[in-house]
Design a protein around this motif. Sequence first.
Motif, PDB file in Angstrom:
ATOM      1  N   VAL A 432       0.843  -1.203   0.000  1.00  0.00           N
ATOM      2  CA  VAL A 432       0.000   0.000   0.000  1.00  0.00           C
ATOM      3  C   VAL A 432       0.875   1.249   0.000  1.00  0.00           C
ATOM      4  O   VAL A 432       1.834   1.345   0.779  1.00  0.00           O
ATOM      5  CB  VAL A 432      -0.943   0.042   1.227  1.00  0.00           C
ATOM      6  CG1 VAL A 432      -1.721   1.362   1.258  1.00  0.00           C
ATOM      7  CG2 VAL A 432      -1.908  -1.125   1.191  1.00  0.00           C
ATOM      8  N   VAL A 433       0.546   2.181  -0.889  1.00  0.00           N
ATOM      9  CA  VAL A 433       1.126   3.522  -0.883  1.00  0.00           C
ATOM     10  C   VAL A 433      -0.003   4.503  -0.576  1.00  0.00           C
ATOM     11  O   VAL A 433      -1.122   4.363  -1.074  1.00  0.00           O
ATOM     12  CB  VAL A 433       1.781   3.849  -2.247  1.00  0.00           C
ATOM     13  CG1 VAL A 433       2.060   5.348  -2.373  1.00  0.00           C
ATOM     14  CG2 VAL A 433       3.071   3.069  -2.410  1.00  0.00           C
ATOM     15  N   VAL A 434       0.285   5.483   0.255  1.00  0.00           N
ATOM     16  CA  VAL A 434      -0.721   6.471   0.637  1.00  0.00           C
ATOM     17  C   VAL A 434      -0.228   7.847   0.234  1.00  0.00           C
ATOM     18  O   VAL A 434       0.979   8.108   0.200  1.00  0.00           O
ATOM     19  CB  VAL A 434      -1.003   6.406   2.151  1.00  0.00           C
ATOM     20  CG1 VAL A 434       0.222   6.776   2.962  1.00  0.00           C
ATOM     21  CG2 VAL A 434      -2.165   7.303   2.528  1.00  0.00           C
ATOM     22  N   VAL A 448      -3.386   3.424  -2.419  1.00  0.00           N
ATOM     23  CA  VAL A 448      -3.411   2.710  -3.687  1.00  0.00           C
ATOM     24  C   VAL A 448      -2.563   1.457  -3.560  1.00  0.00           C
ATOM     25  O   VAL A 448      -1.544   1.457  -2.859  1.00  0.00           O
ATOM     26  CB  VAL A 448      -2.904   3.625  -4.828  1.00  0.00           C
ATOM     27  CG1 VAL A 448      -1.502   4.140  -4.542  1.00  0.00           C
ATOM     28  CG2 VAL A 448      -2.941   2.917  -6.169  1.00  0.00           C
ATOM     29  N   ASN A 449      -2.985   0.361  -4.228  1.00  0.00           N
ATOM     30  CA  ASN A 449      -2.240  -0.891  -4.143  1.00  0.00           C
ATOM     31  C   ASN A 449      -1.527  -1.180  -5.460  1.00  0.00           C
ATOM     32  O   ASN A 449      -1.534  -0.363  -6.388  1.00  0.00           O
ATOM     33  CB  ASN A 449      -3.157  -2.048  -3.742  1.00  0.00           C
ATOM     34  CG  ASN A 449      -4.298  -2.265  -4.736  1.00  0.00           C
ATOM     35  OD1 ASN A 449      -4.219  -1.817  -5.895  1.00  0.00           O
ATOM     36  ND2 ASN A 449      -5.346  -2.952  -4.300  1.00  0.00           N
ATOM     37  N   ALA A 450      -0.906  -2.348  -5.549  1.00  0.00           N
ATOM     38  CA  ALA A 450      -0.116  -2.683  -6.734  1.00  0.00           C
ATOM     39  C   ALA A 450      -0.969  -2.811  -7.981  1.00  0.00           C
ATOM     40  O   ALA A 450      -0.481  -2.607  -9.102  1.00  0.00           O
ATOM     41  CB  ALA A 450       0.660  -3.978  -6.489  1.00  0.00           C
ATOM     42  N   ASP A 451      -2.248  -3.146  -7.826  1.00  0.00           N
ATOM     43  CA  ASP A 451      -3.154  -3.245  -8.975  1.00  0.00           C
ATOM     44  C   ASP A 451      -3.669  -1.886  -9.421  1.00  0.00           C
ATOM     45  O   ASP A 451      -4.370  -1.799 -10.439  1.00  0.00           O
ATOM     46  CB  ASP A 451      -4.346  -4.140  -8.626  1.00  0.00           C
ATOM     47  CG  ASP A 451      -3.922  -5.588  -8.444  1.00  0.00           C
ATOM     48  OD1 ASP A 451      -3.129  -6.072  -9.267  1.00  0.00           O
ATOM     49  OD2 ASP A 451      -4.374  -6.219  -7.472  1.00  0.00           O
ATOM     50  N   GLY A 452      -3.364  -0.834  -8.668  1.00  0.00           N
ATOM     51  CA  GLY A 452      -3.828   0.497  -9.025  1.00  0.00           C
ATOM     52  C   GLY A 452      -5.172   0.868  -8.435  1.00  0.00           C
ATOM     53  O   GLY A 452      -5.738   1.912  -8.795  1.00  0.00           O
ATOM     54  N   ASP A 453      -5.708   0.037  -7.527  1.00  0.00           N
ATOM     55  CA  ASP A 453      -6.996   0.347  -6.896  1.00  0.00           C
ATOM     56  C   ASP A 453      -6.813   1.462  -5.877  1.00  0.00           C
ATOM     57  O   ASP A 453      -6.005   1.332  -4.934  1.00  0.00           O
ATOM     58  CB  ASP A 453      -7.566  -0.891  -6.206  1.00  0.00           C
ATOM     59  CG  ASP A 453      -7.784  -2.041  -7.177  1.00  0.00           C
ATOM     60  OD1 ASP A 453      -8.127  -1.767  -8.347  1.00  0.00           O
ATOM     61  OD2 ASP A 453      -7.571  -3.208  -6.776  1.00  0.00           O
ATOM     62  N   VAL A 454      -7.566   2.549  -6.045  1.00  0.00           N
ATOM     63  CA  VAL A 454      -7.456   3.717  -5.171  1.00  0.00           C
ATOM     64  C   VAL A 454      -8.674   3.764  -4.257  1.00  0.00           C
ATOM     65  O   VAL A 454      -9.822   3.644  -4.721  1.00  0.00           O
ATOM     66  CB  VAL A 454      -7.358   5.015  -5.988  1.00  0.00           C
ATOM     67  CG1 VAL A 454      -7.242   6.229  -5.066  1.00  0.00           C
ATOM     68  CG2 VAL A 454      -6.169   4.960  -6.937  1.00  0.00           C
ATOM     69  N   THR A 455      -8.447   3.933  -2.970  1.00  0.00           N
ATOM     70  CA  THR A 455      -9.564   4.015  -2.019  1.00  0.00           C
ATOM     71  C   THR A 455     -10.256   5.364  -2.137  1.00  0.00           C
ATOM     72  O   THR A 455      -9.707   6.331  -2.684  1.00  0.00           O
ATOM     73  CB  THR A 455      -9.066   3.836  -0.584  1.00  0.00           C
ATOM     74  OG1 THR A 455      -8.117   4.870  -0.289  1.00  0.00           O
ATOM     75  CG2 THR A 455      -8.401   2.486  -0.401  1.00  0.00           C
ATOM     76  N   TRP A 477      -4.507   1.104   6.356  1.00  0.00           N
ATOM     77  CA  TRP A 477      -4.520   1.842   5.097  1.00  0.00           C
ATOM     78  C   TRP A 477      -5.049   0.988   3.945  1.00  0.00           C
ATOM     79  O   TRP A 477      -5.459   1.519   2.900  1.00  0.00           O
ATOM     80  CB  TRP A 477      -3.117   2.332   4.754  1.00  0.00           C
ATOM     81  CG  TRP A 477      -2.644   3.498   5.568  1.00  0.00           C
ATOM     82  CD1 TRP A 477      -1.667   3.504   6.519  1.00  0.00           C
ATOM     83  CD2 TRP A 477      -3.114   4.847   5.489  1.00  0.00           C
ATOM     84  NE1 TRP A 477      -1.499   4.751   7.044  1.00  0.00           N
ATOM     85  CE2 TRP A 477      -2.378   5.603   6.427  1.00  0.00           C
ATOM     86  CE3 TRP A 477      -4.089   5.486   4.724  1.00  0.00           C
ATOM     87  CZ2 TRP A 477      -2.585   6.965   6.621  1.00  0.00           C
ATOM     88  CZ3 TRP A 477      -4.300   6.841   4.897  1.00  0.00           C
ATOM     89  CH2 TRP A 477      -3.547   7.579   5.844  1.00  0.00           C
ATOM     90  N   ARG A 478      -5.046  -0.323   4.083  1.00  0.00           N
ATOM     91  CA  ARG A 478      -5.513  -1.183   2.992  1.00  0.00           C
ATOM     92  C   ARG A 478      -6.979  -0.956   2.679  1.00  0.00           C
ATOM     93  O   ARG A 478      -7.409  -1.117   1.533  1.00  0.00           O
ATOM     94  CB  ARG A 478      -5.302  -2.652   3.363  1.00  0.00           C
ATOM     95  CG  ARG A 478      -3.847  -3.038   3.546  1.00  0.00           C
ATOM     96  CD  ARG A 478      -3.725  -4.504   3.889  1.00  0.00           C
ATOM     97  NE  ARG A 478      -2.330  -4.900   4.121  1.00  0.00           N
ATOM     98  CZ  ARG A 478      -1.950  -6.128   4.429  1.00  0.00           C
ATOM     99  NH1 ARG A 478      -2.860  -7.090   4.554  1.00  0.00           N
ATOM    100  NH2 ARG A 478      -0.666  -6.396   4.619  1.00  0.00           N
ATOM    101  N   ARG A 479      -7.739  -0.566   3.694  1.00  0.00           N
ATOM    102  CA  ARG A 479      -9.180  -0.408   3.461  1.00  0.00           C
ATOM    103  C   ARG A 479      -9.683   0.998   3.777  1.00  0.00           C
ATOM    104  O   ARG A 479     -10.885   1.254   3.660  1.00  0.00           O
ATOM    105  CB  ARG A 479      -9.949  -1.418   4.305  1.00  0.00           C
ATOM    106  CG  ARG A 479      -9.709  -1.315   5.803  1.00  0.00           C
ATOM    107  CD  ARG A 479     -10.527  -2.359   6.558  1.00  0.00           C
ATOM    108  NE  ARG A 479     -10.396  -2.241   7.998  1.00  0.00           N
ATOM    109  CZ  ARG A 479      -9.452  -2.833   8.720  1.00  0.00           C
ATOM    110  NH1 ARG A 479      -8.543  -3.572   8.109  1.00  0.00           N
ATOM    111  NH2 ARG A 479      -9.408  -2.691  10.024  1.00  0.00           N
TER     112      ARG A 479
END
Length: 609
Positions: A432-434, A448-455, A477-479
């Motif tokens: 996770v990058v924030v 955002v995660n490695a797949d590019g999904d942004v919360t 931060w994952r959710r």
Amino acid sequence: MQLPESLQPWRDWLQWFAPAQLPLFADLFGRLDPLLGPLRGQQQGGVPEPDGLADLQRRGPYERLLSSEWLLADEVPDEFLRRAVVGEHLFLAPQYRSHQASRLMVVLFDAGPLQLGAARLVHMALLILLARRAKDAGAELRWGILQQAPELHALDSAAQLKRLLSARTFKTVDAGHWQAWRDGLNAQPEPVGECWLVGQRLPATEGLPCSHRVQVSRSLDGRSLSVALHAAGARRVSLPLPDERLALQLLKGHFEGEVVAAAPTAKGRVPRVSLTLQPVISSAGTHVALKLLGEPGMVVIKLPVHNQKKPLEIRKSLWSAQQTALAATFNGKALGAVLSDQWQLTFWSMPGLKPVDKPGLEELKLPPGTASLLPVAGLRNKSTGRLFLLDGQGHLAFWVVETGRTPANPKTRRTHRLAADVLSMAKVDSDVVVYARREGDRLHTHSVNADGDVTAAHVVGLANQVDQVLFAASPLWRRGFGGCAVLRISDGCESWGVVSAKGAASEIERIVLAPGWKGIGLLQEDNERYSLLLLAPNQHAIAVYCEGGQRVLFSTAAPIVKYSFCPLSGVIAVLTKARELLVYAVPQRLLRLQIICNEHPENKDGSDA
């Protein structure tokens, strides 16, 4: 532990203390050491004893007259008398052996109510000063407590200092205490050379074996201590009261084991490094990299484990001299970098990332040279991955890793824009990058995660006058939201608002720092505690603010010029003007490494020349 030159004479004893406590001793030693005067135990004393024959001389008693002179008296009496009149007789001269004054030095402390508080720190400083005094003279130092039964102790470990600090009593010193000690000292197998009494309202010792009396008392206004030494003469010095937090820490005996010496040193093996770029720390906190000076690349140092005996693992990682490093990060144990030339961006030692055309300034502002590495973070899973980079204008871009397993979306070999008006970006979990960005008058955070999904956006507060955001590493931060600290400048001082991962989106704590202090990192510790890491105004110390209190973690002899903090591992690395690298694990309060990165010590001005 590396000590300033002024403290080197007491190195054997100061190694028992944390680096943050050394400035207090530097001040005490500088004021008290000149007060002590010469060592009396070095002088000769006693009645000389004959020890054989030494030489011939013209004077002496006739029982030591040379035998040949007596033979002359028998054969030529007139000549014998003439030689006696004019002083020509020869006498045997004895050899004398002088007594050496006693090398036993004793210091006795008043542990009563008049010596509580800062006076005990003076006791501890005096004991260390006298220990070095005894060592220089080849003497033995022993200490004791006046209010206790006569028992002498050596100063051979930090435990003895703790014994001194814990020997508190409500009894003041009286003549009976000194009488018991006088009898105890007279019973010693070796006579006492110097005897020091340290305290306040000490008993009369006229005609008794006491060579030095040190009176320690607080001034009338309570702002300083007065230390008066009475020996052959009288000398006095005034001491300012020490920092209350450090004093309390020492008086509780919290000075041993909190910081350990770096295991293996590598002076002379670590290449000379640049002072213009900050250290790079791996996410696991196992490796640190520094930019090489005069070479296109970085030196990678594997941090030692506890009690490691083998040498440090050090290696160089070099790239093309025609390229400039814009950012660097670790992919596990391997170091990678984003390199730039006139036409392309190259991802050095980053598998799956191919060179791309250099984006325009409106897309990503990449200066030809930079005094600081740009923030960068990489994420990767089994099927894809992304590398994120934040430029100096708030543009957050990314590149997609080419794995060949599934079609990449968006496309690889291109620069993609993720967000604008971004204040800060950090890696806060393994995948996770924030980042925090302004949107209108609000400050939002996204992950955002490695797949590019942004919360979805998490509202932190108003965006006006926000200068910086620090993130705490957390799996939350994952959710959603995992905790951060927001900076605003108030009257020239930094004011940080800590926003918890739990509860409403509002500050749980407002931290207003003293002038000159700077927040550099946020760490979430046990029980939802947030610790704000600080850089001191003089750039000589790193501190932590936690639960309403501030304390120094470690200090440096030379000013800190570059630093980095990894919220994932809680490791901070600082580089000083003397090219000294210190790596500190904040959660464990442990100094992991302390080395000089300089193969050419002849250049001591701290420049990159």
